[in-house]
Design an enzyme around this catalytic site. Structure first.
Site, PDB file in Angstrom:
ATOM      1  N   CYS A  85      28.837  18.686  69.744  1.00 57.10           N
ATOM      2  CA  CYS A  85      29.707  18.396  70.785  1.00 57.10           C
ATOM      3  C   CYS A  85      28.963  18.251  72.103  1.00 57.10           C
ATOM      4  O   CYS A  85      29.585  18.009  73.177  1.00 57.10           O
ATOM      5  CB  CYS A  85      30.860  19.199  70.836  1.00 57.10           C
ATOM      6  SG  CYS A  85      31.837  19.569  69.192  1.00 57.10           S
ATOM      7  N   HIS A 333      38.267  14.519  73.809  1.00 55.46           N
ATOM      8  CA  HIS A 333      36.870  15.105  73.379  1.00 55.46           C
ATOM      9  C   HIS A 333      36.368  14.257  72.311  1.00 55.46           C
ATOM     10  O   HIS A 333      36.201  14.280  71.271  1.00 55.46           O
ATOM     11  CB  HIS A 333      37.165  16.514  72.720  1.00 55.46           C
ATOM     12  CG  HIS A 333      35.934  17.116  72.441  1.00 55.46           C
ATOM     13  ND1 HIS A 333      34.588  16.884  72.898  1.00 55.46           N
ATOM     14  CD2 HIS A 333      35.675  17.970  71.254  1.00 55.46           C
ATOM     15  CE1 HIS A 333      33.714  17.771  72.303  1.00 55.46           C
ATOM     16  NE2 HIS A 333      34.217  18.202  71.467  1.00 55.46           N
TER      17      HIS A 333
END
Lengths: 386, 429
Positions: A85, A333
């Site tokens: 991420c 996200h």
């Protein structure tokens, strides 16, 4: 030599499985190009760093070259940067260093498509950024890993569940004013607290969504920046660090050491302290992650963030507004696109172009991007023309 | 010389008696609501490993030789790896009523040796598993304890070869066993007798009228041994003589015990409520599912860490002595190289925990979650220092608390590439 962010752009974050990575990347690129104040020639771009986790396993080889040729830069030196991420947070750091090393115009960006997969396939590849061989075999998910941290944080510091929930309430409220956010709808504290559990103490609203999206920013040397814009945003500090992947290998699970070290490096390089930061975009993949972030960056002492959140200090009108974009929680996200997505928000805020969510007099901003459960972290400090 | 230490692992499902009768329409089941537990993470292998590890821990030493009586679904290689016993120290005996009694008899002649009898329902044969126990019974032979005074075989050729007909034993076999028991009766004795006829109640044997004698029926040898050894724990009395009688397709046999000294008995008797639909679903799968898609931890990678996964093997820094689990090559503390260290003891405390709710589990745990519901995951901090992430089994989330004592148990994790993957889980002490 100073390094500037000269333009930035991103797609909406949300569910766009049909656009494909190429479509999303090109859209973000066009957005960045249309935000250019003066002139930016793609043929001048020397390097490209593109964050991406895996596109569901569909384009594991050479994705960066594919994306830049689709974007009209077939010959630029490109590579994919993968740190889960935190992929594009690290892409941004690499781009910064490339400019420092003499490449005068560099692209940093990221892209991810997550909604084109069946649920089982999605759950398969979402769990691959921890120490798979041990954590995954225990049946743990990412929500589970953060839930373990949350439970321990509650045990050690008496952190109330409401403080976690308030992070979600705040970020949803912030996203209402962000046209590129995935969820532009406020939620009540009650709704967050009473949502179905995913991994207690984390409920559905404590978790970020699965998102598709892309983000692109351009970095330039001070000299080159002048051709492109009269209001550059300067990179004042960059820090990055890694840590043990498995949380059982870490001494403490209520601190992300990678965040602490990355923040320390960024602050030291910039000569700034946490008190000087006007606005921050932090990595709130789960609500507990926002609490950990604002403690580990140094805005609050360990164990003190919960009360600050409950007292409204991290709200739009608070002492340190956190995640004005809506954060990962509400803005969305798309893993590989998140890091440079945070830079897009800061670039707008620091240029006073963030519309309704603009924090007045925001001069210095911080972006904090975490990979996995804290195995990697990149922190950047940006400042507008002073 | 006799049995000084005994451990019994005896997990059971509890069905409502209405549910059970609906499924097994037998009058004998009116007083019966337990069924041997099988499932996703337990089988004969895990029962045997856990019972044996408990035995070795209580005795404080590895037996010189192990007499092992097991059924077909027993994975011997996994048992050896997980317990650390040498294969040359293991004598294998096939499971069976008579064979199991003989196993115990042979072990009892050898001080410092142990026996282990394990059986579990396969979950496929409808008629059998209402009566089958999932149980592992193990014992150590030392000084003192419960002496085994005799082992007798009888009527070796007369018994029917159809051990489990649709109605259990041939009635003629049963009558023959009853006469045998009557012939061998001694005053002031307690007898454990093998009955598997579905016409009979498992616990009470109305047609065996032996005045002044206590009798206890059992259906399979493991449940008989569970009853016998539970008596030694709960009702110990050195004035009585104990006998256990059993028949199978190989004949009949009995074992006589003289309980002169009370042994140390560890009984792990876990009961879990289960609904009929869930039970039937578990029965259908019975842990035999291969996982079509999961985080691909390859078979060689999985088994390369077998020592750590099965036995909690560690790595120890050759300079500073820091203990690492899972093992790693370079010391986290000082950067030196590590060498293999001692396995961790199986105890620790709960550092933090959560529950993985439906729909969120990694897909390789989908089947487990569908069958057994949501599961708990925690970090356990070992007494020796390291922490480890692990699934928590046989626990309820609501009962968990940070710092509570935990114990490692050996369980099946899941099946991939046509191979069962075993490893550690933790449960409350």
């Amino acid at each position: 030599m100073r390094v500037a962010v000269v333009t930035a752009g991103q797609t909406k974050f949300g569910s766009f499985p049909g656009k494909g990575v190429k479509g999303l990347f090109v859209e973000a690129l066009h957005e960045a190009l249309s935000n250019v104040d003066k002139e930016l020639k793609l043929s001048d771009v020397k390097e490209a760093f593109i964050g991406n986790l895996g596109v569901g396993g569909a384009q594991l080889g050479n994705p960066a070259a594919l994306l830049v040729e689709q974007g009209g830069m077939p010959s630029v030196s490109a590579r994919r940067v993968e740190n889960a991420c935190a992929s594009s947070g690290f892409a941004f750091r690499d781009a910064y260093r490339a400019v420092k090393n003499g490449a005068d115009l560099v692209l940093a960006g990221g892209v991810e498509i997550m909604n084109d997969l069946s649920s089982a396939h999605q759950r398969y590849w979402l769990g691959v950024s921890g120490d798979t061989e041990w954590e995954r075999l225990a049946g743990a998910t990412f929500a589970g890993i953060y839930a373990l941290m949350a439970k321990r944080h509650m045990h050690e510091y008496g952190t109330p569940r409401e403080a976690l929930a308030m992070c979600a309430v705040k970020n949803h409220r912030n996203a209402v004013d962000n046209p590129v956010a995935q969820f532009r709808k406020a939620v009540s504290l009650d709704r967050v607290l009473n949502a179905p559990m995913v991994a207690p103490p984390l409920g559905l609203f404590d978790c970020c969504p699965t998102s598709d999206g892309a983000s692109v920013v351009f970095l330039a040397s001070e000299e080159k920046a002048k051709e492109i814009t009269d209001s550059p945003v300067w990179i004042l500090g960059s820090g990055a660090s890694s840590d043990y992947l498995a949380i059982h290998d870490r001494q403490s699970i209520t601190t992300l050491e990678a965040t602490r070290r990355a923040a320390k490096e960024a602050f030291s390089l910039s000569g700034l302290t946490p008190e000087k930061i006007d606005i921050a975009e932090v990595h709130d993949c789960f609500t507990i992650a926002e609490i950990l972030a604002i403690e580990d960056i140094g805005f609050y002492e360990k164990g003190k963030a919960a009360n600050a959140v409950l007292d409204g200090e991290t709200e739009r009108n608070g002492t340190i507004p956190i995640n004005m974009s809506g954060g990962l929680k509400a803005k969305g996200h798309p893993l590989g696109a998140t890091g440079t997505g945070q830079i897009v928000e800061l670039w707008k805020q620091l240029r006073n172009e963030a519309g309704k969510r603009q924090i007045s007099d925001a001069k210095i901003g911080l972006a904090h991007n975490v990979g996995g459960s804290g195995a990697t972290c990149a922190v950047h400090i940006l400042g507008g023309e002073m | 010389m006799g049995l000084t230490h005994l451990t019994i692992h005896y997990p059971r499902f509890k069905l409502s008696s209405a549910d059970l009768r609906a499924f097994y329409p037998s009058p004998a089941l009116s007083t019966y609501s337990y069924i041997g537990k099988f499932g996703i993470d337990e089988d004969a292998t895990t029962l045997a490993v856990n019972a044996f590890l408990d035995l070795v821990e209580t005795v404080g030493e590895m037996p010189k030789r192990l007499y092992l009586s097991t059924g077909k679904d027993f994975n011997s290689a996994v048992f050896l790896d997980a317990t650390g016993i040498n294969s040359s120290d293991v004598v294998h005996v096939p499971i069976g009523e008579v064979g199991s009694l003989q196993t115990i008899w042979e072990a009892s002649r050898n001080e410092g040796c142990a026996f282990l009898v394990v059986d579990s329902p396969r979950g496929k044969n409808e008629k059998v598993d209402a009566y089958c126990s999932a149980a592992a019974v193990t014992g150590f032979v030392g000084k003192g304890g419960v002496e085994i005074s005799s082992f007798d075989t009888f009527e070796s050729a007369s018994y029917s070869t159809s051990r489990y007909g649709s109605q259990g034993f041939d009635p003629a076999d049963e009558s023959m066993l009853i006469s045998t028991v009557k012939e061998h009766l001694v005053p002031n004795s307690i007898n454990f007798i093998n009955f598997s006829s579905l016409k009979q109640s498992s616990r009470m044997i109305p047609n065996l009228e032996i005045k002044g004698q206590k009798t206890n029926g059992f259906s399979g040898i493991t449940s008989g041994l569970v009853s016998l050894f539970s008596w030694l724990h709960l009702d110990f009395n050195s004035d009585v003589q104990l006998s256990i009688y059993a028949i199978d397709e190989n004949g009949g046999a009995s074992l006589s015990l003289q309980p002169s000294e009370k042994p140390i008995v560890i009984i792990n008797d876990r009961r879990k409520d289960i609904s009929l639909p869930t039970y039937l679903m578990q029965k259908e799968h019975a842990g035999n599912e291969s996982i079509p898609q999961g985080a691909f931890i390859s078979t060689p990678v999985y088994f390369s860490q077998k020592g750590a996964r099965y036995r909690l093997n560690t790595a120890k820094c050759k300079d500073c002595g820091f203990i690492h689990f899972p093992p790693r090559q370079i010391c986290k503390n000082c950067g030196s190289q590590t060498v293999s260290g001692k396995p961790l003891k199986r105890y620790g405390k709960l550092y933090t925990f959560t529950k993985i709710l439906k729909g969120a589990a990694p897909p390789e745990f989908d089947i487990q979650q569908a069958l057994e519901g949501d599961y708990c995951v925690g970090l356990v901090e070992f007494e020796e220092g390291p922490k480890v992430i692990s699934q928590l089994t046989d626990v309820e989330y609501e009962d968990l608390e940070v710092d509570m004592p935990m114990k490692m148990v050996f369980r099946k994790i899941y099946r991939q590439d046509e191979t069962d993957r075993y490893g550690y889980k933790f449960t409350c002490v």
